[in-house]
Write a protein that holds these residues in place. Structure first.
Motif, PDB file in Angstrom:
ATOM      1  N   LEU A 255       0.821  -1.212   0.000  1.00 28.91           N
ATOM      2  CA  LEU A 255       0.000   0.000   0.000  1.00 28.91           C
ATOM      3  C   LEU A 255       0.855   1.262   0.000  1.00 28.91           C
ATOM      4  CD1 LEU A 255      -2.883  -0.900   2.497  1.00 28.91           C
ATOM      5  CD2 LEU A 255      -3.096  -0.492   0.039  1.00 28.91           C
ATOM      6  N   PHE A 256       2.056   1.191   0.561  1.00 21.95           N
ATOM      7  CA  PHE A 256       2.918   2.364   0.604  1.00 21.95           C
ATOM      8  C   PHE A 256       3.307   2.842  -0.796  1.00 21.95           C
ATOM      9  CE2 PHE A 256       3.858   1.696   5.172  1.00 21.95           C
ATOM     10  CZ  PHE A 256       3.821   3.015   5.586  1.00 21.95           C
ATOM     11  N   SER A 257       3.239   1.961  -1.788  1.00 22.72           N
ATOM     12  CA  SER A 257       3.618   2.353  -3.153  1.00 22.72           C
ATOM     13  C   SER A 257       2.590   1.908  -4.182  1.00 22.72           C
ATOM     14  CB  SER A 257       4.986   1.756  -3.507  1.00 22.72           C
ATOM     15  OG  SER A 257       4.951   0.335  -3.413  1.00 22.72           O
ATOM     16  N   CYS A 258       1.356   1.707  -3.774  1.00 22.79           N
ATOM     17  CA  CYS A 258       0.339   1.245  -4.715  1.00 22.79           C
ATOM     18  C   CYS A 258       0.047   2.320  -5.759  1.00 22.79           C
ATOM     19  CB  CYS A 258      -0.940   0.858  -3.973  1.00 22.79           C
ATOM     20  SG  CYS A 258      -1.768   2.222  -3.144  1.00 22.79           S
ATOM     21  N   ASP A 259      -0.347   1.869  -6.933  1.00 19.59           N
ATOM     22  CA  ASP A 259      -0.647   2.755  -8.069  1.00 19.59           C
ATOM     23  C   ASP A 259       0.556   3.605  -8.458  1.00 19.59           C
ATOM     24  OD1 ASP A 259      -3.251   1.769  -8.007  1.00 19.59           O
ATOM     25  OD2 ASP A 259      -3.927   3.343  -6.643  1.00 19.59           O
ATOM     26  N   ASP A 260       1.765   3.070  -8.206  1.00 17.40           N
ATOM     27  CA  ASP A 260       3.015   3.747  -8.590  1.00 17.40           C
ATOM     28  C   ASP A 260       3.150   5.130  -7.959  1.00 17.40           C
ATOM     29  OD1 ASP A 260       3.801   1.609 -10.193  1.00 17.40           O
ATOM     30  OD2 ASP A 260       2.658   2.366 -11.903  1.00 17.40           O
ATOM     31  N   ARG A 261       2.677   5.257  -6.738  1.00 18.02           N
ATOM     32  CA  ARG A 261       2.791   6.522  -6.012  1.00 18.02           C
ATOM     33  C   ARG A 261       3.263   6.247  -4.594  1.00 18.02           C
ATOM     34  NH1 ARG A 261      -2.719   9.746  -6.335  1.00 18.02           N
ATOM     35  NH2 ARG A 261      -1.456  11.133  -5.037  1.00 18.02           N
ATOM     36  N   ARG A 263       3.058   6.629  -0.861  1.00 15.35           N
ATOM     37  CA  ARG A 263       1.930   6.931   0.014  1.00 15.35           C
ATOM     38  C   ARG A 263       2.410   7.236   1.435  1.00 15.35           C
ATOM     39  NH1 ARG A 263      -2.513   7.607  -3.367  1.00 15.35           N
ATOM     40  NH2 ARG A 263      -2.556   5.937  -4.924  1.00 15.35           N
ATOM     41  N   THR A 264       1.583   7.970   2.151  1.00 11.58           N
ATOM     42  CA  THR A 264       1.891   8.312   3.530  1.00 11.58           C
ATOM     43  C   THR A 264       1.403   7.213   4.471  1.00 11.58           C
ATOM     44  OG1 THR A 264      -0.202   9.479   3.834  1.00 11.58           O
ATOM     45  CG2 THR A 264       1.673  10.753   2.981  1.00 11.58           C
ATOM     46  N   GLU A 265       1.863   7.288   5.699  1.00 13.45           N
ATOM     47  CA  GLU A 265       1.409   6.322   6.703  1.00 13.45           C
ATOM     48  C   GLU A 265      -0.092   6.448   6.934  1.00 13.45           C
ATOM     49  OE1 GLU A 265       2.449   5.028  11.336  1.00 13.45           O
ATOM     50  OE2 GLU A 265       3.447   6.734  10.383  1.00 13.45           O
ATOM     51  N   GLU A 266      -0.609   7.666   6.898  1.00 11.00           N
ATOM     52  CA  GLU A 266      -2.047   7.863   7.089  1.00 11.00           C
ATOM     53  C   GLU A 266      -2.838   7.185   5.977  1.00 11.00           C
ATOM     54  OE1 GLU A 266      -5.366  11.449   7.623  1.00 11.00           O
ATOM     55  OE2 GLU A 266      -3.226  11.917   7.413  1.00 11.00           O
ATOM     56  N   ALA A 271      -6.441   3.062   4.234  1.00 15.18           N
ATOM     57  CA  ALA A 271      -6.731   2.139   3.136  1.00 15.18           C
ATOM     58  C   ALA A 271      -6.759   0.696   3.621  1.00 15.18           C
ATOM     59  CB  ALA A 271      -5.692   2.298   2.031  1.00 15.18           C
ATOM     60  N   TYR A 272      -5.914   0.368   4.588  1.00 18.89           N
ATOM     61  CA  TYR A 272      -5.876  -1.003   5.097  1.00 18.89           C
ATOM     62  C   TYR A 272      -7.201  -1.376   5.749  1.00 18.89           C
ATOM     63  CZ  TYR A 272      -3.862  -5.254   7.068  1.00 18.89           C
ATOM     64  OH  TYR A 272      -3.593  -6.566   7.360  1.00 18.89           O
ATOM     65  N   VAL A 413      14.855   0.096   2.019  1.00 14.30           N
ATOM     66  CA  VAL A 413      14.235   1.060   2.925  1.00 14.30           C
ATOM     67  C   VAL A 413      12.805   1.302   2.471  1.00 14.30           C
ATOM     68  CG1 VAL A 413      14.291   3.426   3.787  1.00 14.30           C
ATOM     69  CG2 VAL A 413      16.417   2.173   3.495  1.00 14.30           C
ATOM     70  N   SER A 414      11.887   1.278   3.427  1.00 16.57           N
ATOM     71  CA  SER A 414      10.479   1.552   3.159  1.00 16.57           C
ATOM     72  C   SER A 414       9.973   0.628   2.052  1.00 16.57           C
ATOM     73  CB  SER A 414      10.297   3.027   2.798  1.00 16.57           C
ATOM     74  OG  SER A 414       8.930   3.340   2.660  1.00 16.57           O
ATOM     75  N   THR A 415       9.440   1.209   0.967  1.00 19.28           N
ATOM     76  CA  THR A 415       8.846   0.377  -0.082  1.00 19.28           C
ATOM     77  C   THR A 415       9.865  -0.189  -1.052  1.00 19.28           C
ATOM     78  OG1 THR A 415       8.486   2.320  -1.487  1.00 19.28           O
ATOM     79  CG2 THR A 415       6.725   1.711   0.025  1.00 19.28           C
TER      80      THR A 415
END
Length: 521
Positions: A255-261, A263-266, A271-272, A413-415
């Protein structure tokens, strides 16, 4: 007048027999209906079976009298009621089947849903062991699961954080925060093990602590390479705490990088719980507020150092954890021999006391493994000399990209996955469609091998250099690598280029004149 011939299957055949054989007394049920008999002249007859014969077809439905229509109406109502009753019975049978299914995966002890190695890690956690000892549990004996007043099994906050820490430590180190996973479990299921929630829109049933749908877990394994647990033939494994948290964490990472973007933690939290389409809707705003409250509470009752250091004693390290520490557990013998033969690496490893067959990764304060700049550049040089010498990719460029993508962390790191930030679908595509098959890909864990990640990163960089069939500029290649070729623009990805140039200076030889060369290809 003779009676017209009838087909043997005609419904009027029994009536004709009764008329032509008056000696046979017809039963009342077989007497002809006067309203269905026509007189020879075409007018309606009086209805006497001896005075007229049945002729012509029956009246159409639209010509039936009111009594006939009422009768058909009540028949249709009766059939509808029987059908509805049957559906309710089917639902009851389905519910009984579901209840039996739930009973089949009900656990009484932790040992029923954890492997012995995982139980050892749980006991090794000082906070968990204290809680279990205070509750009367003994190491070496089966440990009871906690139960709420309704008898439902759940994990305490201490147990939940231990499960989250083990999962992140094994599979998402330097990518996800265990406190985030613990807070998600709280808002998703209240940390209960056997919660099933049916989503009417997606027509999926979410199960377990992090409410993971079996279809989503199978997709994560099939498409994104999360294959540490095989649930294709046994989705009941999703009720196991570590299995459920593994796939839930993988979905959160996606979800942090869904749709090639990015995303923020919020966004990820909303979304989860509420779905991607409602991540920005006002209805999911309370979800994030509760998440922040739970996460802050978890931080207040459990120190982060405990979550980052589950196995401080080297003698107690499991085989899985040793892969996070030793080069030899991640890299093939041929690649390790090449590293030992590299003069700069040899000098660095000898100085730090490393021995063949037992070379450790460097670690930061949070015990996250990473490569030194000497090691990163050496890996890039070995990969290029072996597999991509004709493509003109420079090792300094690859090392600088690793610096920007992952800060040289083994897991990324991250996504971003792995040293070079290449995700599993991209690596599979490069291998399957572009012919880059020097390293085999089975799961996403294979990209935690620095050599494999560097190989696919260099392959992707070479492919981008000929994007759309023409030579691309260095600036385009770097920005496309870091942000995607479809998203290249000075406004959005311009900072990537500046970060790359800054990192590049750390790998270029100061004795050489690099003012006129970008040193990518």
């Amino acid at each position: 007048m003779s009676c017209p011939a009838r087909h043997p299957s005609s419904p009027l055949l029994p009536i004709q027999r009764a008329i032509h054989h008056p000696t046979t007394k017809p039963s009342p049920s077989r007497l002809p209906n006067p309203r269905r008999i026509r007189a020879p002249g075409g007018t309606r007859g009086a209805g006497s079976p001896t005075a007229s014969r049945p002729r012509g077809p029956a009246l159409r439905t639209g010509e039936l009298d009111s009594r006939r229509r009422r009768r058909l109406y009540f028949i249709s109502i009766s059939r509808s009621l029987r059908r509805s009753s049957g559906e309710r019975g089917s639902e009851r049978r389905k519910q009984r089947t579901t209840d039996q299914y739930k009973m089949a995966v009900s656990f009484k002890y932790w040992d029923d849903c954890l492997d012995p190695e995982d139980m050892r890690l749980m006991w090794q956690d000082p906070v968990v062991s204290k809680e279990w000892n205070d509750a009367g549990e003994e190491q070496g004996q089966k440990v009871h699961l906690s139960r709420d007043p309704d008898g439902e099994a759940y994990l305490t906050q201490t147990e939940m954080m231990a499960v989250a820490a083990i999962t992140v430590h094994r599979h998402f180190k330097s990518q996800l925060d265990p406190y985030m996973i613990g807070a998600l479990a709280e808002i998703a299921s209240g940390r209960r093990l056997f919660v099933d929630t049916y989503d009417r829109k997606t027509k999926e049933t979410k199960v377990g602590i992090l409410q993971v749908a079996p279809e989503v877990a199978q997709w994560l394994g099939r498409e994104l390479g999360y294959k540490s647990y095989d649930i294709e033939d046994n989705t009941n494994l999703l009720y196991w705490p570590l299995v459920n948290v593994y796939f839930g964490a993988a979905y959160a990472k996606w979800l942090f990088s869904c749709d090639d973007r990015q995303r923020t933690e919020e966004f990820v939290v909303r979304a989860y719980k509420g779905g991607k389409k409602k991540a920005a809707h006002k209805s999911t705003s309370p979800i994030f507020q509760r998440y922040l409250y739970v996460k802050e509470n978890l931080l207040s009752i459990r120190q982060p150092e405990i979550c980052h250091d589950l196995a401080p004693d080297q003698e107690k390290l499991s085989s899985t954890e040793s892969q996070l520490i030793y080069w030899d557990s991640k890299v093939s013998e041929a690649d390790m021999d090449a590293m030992w033969k590299h003069p700069d690496v040899y000098k660095e490893w000898i100085k730090s006391g490393e021995r063949r067959g037992n070379v450790r990764f460097s670690h930061d304060a949070k015990n996250r493994p990473y490569l030194s700049r000497v090691e990163v550049k050496a890996v890039a040089e070995i990969i290029i000399s072996r597999h991509l010498s004709t493509r003109g990719v420079k090792p300094e460029a690859l090392a600088a990209l690793a610096e920007v993508c992952s800060m040289r962390f083994v897991h990324g790191v991250s996504t971003r996955t792995g040293l070079m930030g290449i995700d599993y679908p991209t690596a599979v595509w490069l291998s399957r469609d572009c012919g880059y098959r020097a390293y085999t890909l089975i799961s996403v864990d294979d990209l935690y091998n620095p050599f494999a990640s560097m190989y696919f990163g260099a392959s992707y960089l070479a492919w981008l250099s000929q994007y759309e069939g023409r030579e691309q500029s260095y600036e385009f290649i770097v920005q496309a690598y870091l942000g995607g070729p479809e998203n290249v623009s000075l406004q959005e990805t311009g900072p990537f280029w500046n970060q790359f140039l800054e990192s590049l200076t750390q790998y270029q030889d100061p004795k050489k004149d690099n003012n006129n060369s970008c040193c990518i290809l």
